[in-house]
Write an enzyme that holds these catalytic residues in place. Structure first.
Site, PDB file in Angstrom:
ATOM      1  CB  CYS A   1      43.518  28.663  -4.807  1.00  0.00           C
ATOM      2  SG  CYS A   1      44.676  29.423  -3.673  1.00  0.00           S
TER       3      CYS A   1
ATOM      4  CB  CYS B   1      46.725  30.592  -5.823  1.00  0.00           C
ATOM      5  SG  CYS B   1      46.594  29.239  -4.675  1.00  0.00           S
TER       6      CYS B   1
END
Lengths: 313, 103
Positions: B31, B28
């Site tokens: 993230c 991600c």
């Protein structure tokens, strides 16, 4: 890989100013920044702005009375060439304020995959996003609605999801999700042919609302389609994937007002070292206003970099 | 410092007076960008809260338990109770302010 050329060993090349957008605002910002001797990254469309190129005639552009859009675009290109300014063709999907610098994430090409760039300052000149959000979309964001299939796929193991795609490039995200999820539905909000693996069910209906359903077996999400009285599709999650993202989505943490970015007279946004110019800052949507703001934004970015170098920013 | 949670074991965070939990995944993008920002904040706020990182791929039970549907999601626990939750990347000053106002 496209991003490889921007890397030096493991450390990424750091530009002074990244300029996102190749309309009049972005191009003027690039020209002014170049004159100020800054190391720039100009990201956008190699064909410049399709909006400018398609304009029939522009009557209030100083010095160029009644110029056709295509001629103005050609003049822009000539100006860029004369100053040896190159356009990096990419679509920036996110800009992260890392404190000392900005990290830019690009969509890249299917061959290259996602790209990454770094710059000390960033100028947003992406124009204004037309599309509206679906009712329920913002309300349930993070609670059943997601904008990033590659981020959230892990959370859909054994679950069902629907992908509402506003362009054919979103099909790859649906494919990715289908590798993890139990069942994936795909709703194309465009006319082109859809090419997906046969585990994905394609729904050719127009989505009009995203709802939350509290059922006995737990909480679900549903999508209401045009002409329906009640939603027929129940899933665990709804992915809404658009080509153009709103400024607040593009730069997390940025202060926005509706579909526009809040700026001051120096074109500075709420985040230090982030500037905006052109239609993204609000009306009037005029080419000469955009170009003028691009000039101001570049000078403000240069001033910010000077301050930063002196340790004042 | 951010402690990496393994085997769905969040008992230490739940027993802490104040804990900040970052739900993330290796694949991600936001993230990955949030990681270093939160790492810096965790050092600056050492003593005020304990920081934990939860990879949702390896700790899917915890993601389920906290109804995490999108990542990155940050959850603040006080004596094991969820007091605040937010989604997505945020620059350091905004994140610090949010954490301080909820701790």
């Amino acid at each position: 890989m496209a991003c490889a050329e921007h890397r030096k060993g493991s450390d990424m090349e750091r530009y002074d100013i990244a300029i996102i957008g190749t309309g009049p605002a972005g191009l003027e910002a690039a020209i002014t920044a170049k004159i100020r001797g800054k190391k720039i990254l100009l990201v956008g469309n190699a064909d410049l702005s399709t909006k400018v190129a398609k304009a029939h005639a522009i009557d209030n552009y100083l010095g160029l009375p009644h110029i056709a859009g295509a001629d103005l675009a050609a003049a822009y290109q000539k100006h860029l060439d004369s100053m040896d300014i190159q356009i990096t063709q990419d679509r920036i999907t996110a800009v992260y304020a890392m404190g000392d610098y900005y990290a830019l994430q690009g969509a890249g090409t299917p061959e290259s995959g996602m790209t990454a760039y770094e710059a000390s300052a960033v100028i947003l000149a992406t124009g204004v996003v037309a599309g509206k959000t679906l009712p329920g979309e913002e309300r349930f964001l993070g609670r059943g609605v997601s904008y990033c299939a590659t981020c959230d796929a892990a959370l859909y193991r054994g679950k069902t999801a629907v992908v509402i795609g506003y362009g054919s490039r979103e099909e790859a995200e649906a494919e990715f999700l289908s590798e993890v999820a139990d069942k994936v539905y795909y709703v194309p909000v465009y006319k082109e042919e859809v090419k997906l693996n046969d585990r994905i069910e394609i729904i050719r209906k127009k989505p009009v609302e995203i709802r939350e359903e509290k059922l006995e077996q737990g909480r679900k999400m549903s999508v209401l389609f045009e002409g329906e009285e009640a939603p027929s599709l129940l899933v665990d999650g709804v992915f809404v994937l658009r080509e153009a993202v709103s400024p607040g989505q593009l730069v997390p943490g940025l202060e926005t007002s509706g579909s526009h970015v809040v700026t001051d007279r120096s074109m500075a946004c709420s985040l230090p070292g982030c500037l905006a110019c052109g239609d993204i800052t609000g009306t009037p949507y005029q080419y000469i206003k955009s170009a003028g703001e691009g000039n101001v934004a570049a000078l403000s970015a240069a001033a910010y970099l000077d301050m930063k170098r002196r340790g004042e920013a | 410092m951010i402690k990496v949670v393994t085997n769905n074991d969040l008992s230490e965070a739940k027993n802490a007076a104040a804990a900040v939990i970052d739900f993330n995944a290796t694949w991600c993008g936001p993230c990955k960008m949030l990681g270093p920002v939160l790492e810096k904040i965790s050092d600056e706020m050492a003593g005020q809260a304990a920081f934990y990182g939860v990879d949702v791929d390896e700790n899917s039970d915890l993601a389920e338990e906290f109804s995490v549907m999108s990542i990155p999601t940050i959850v603040i626990l006080k004596n094991g109770e969820v007091v605040a939750q937010r989604l997505g990347f945020a620059p350091e000053p905004i994140l610090t302010e949010w954490l301080k106002s909820n701790l």
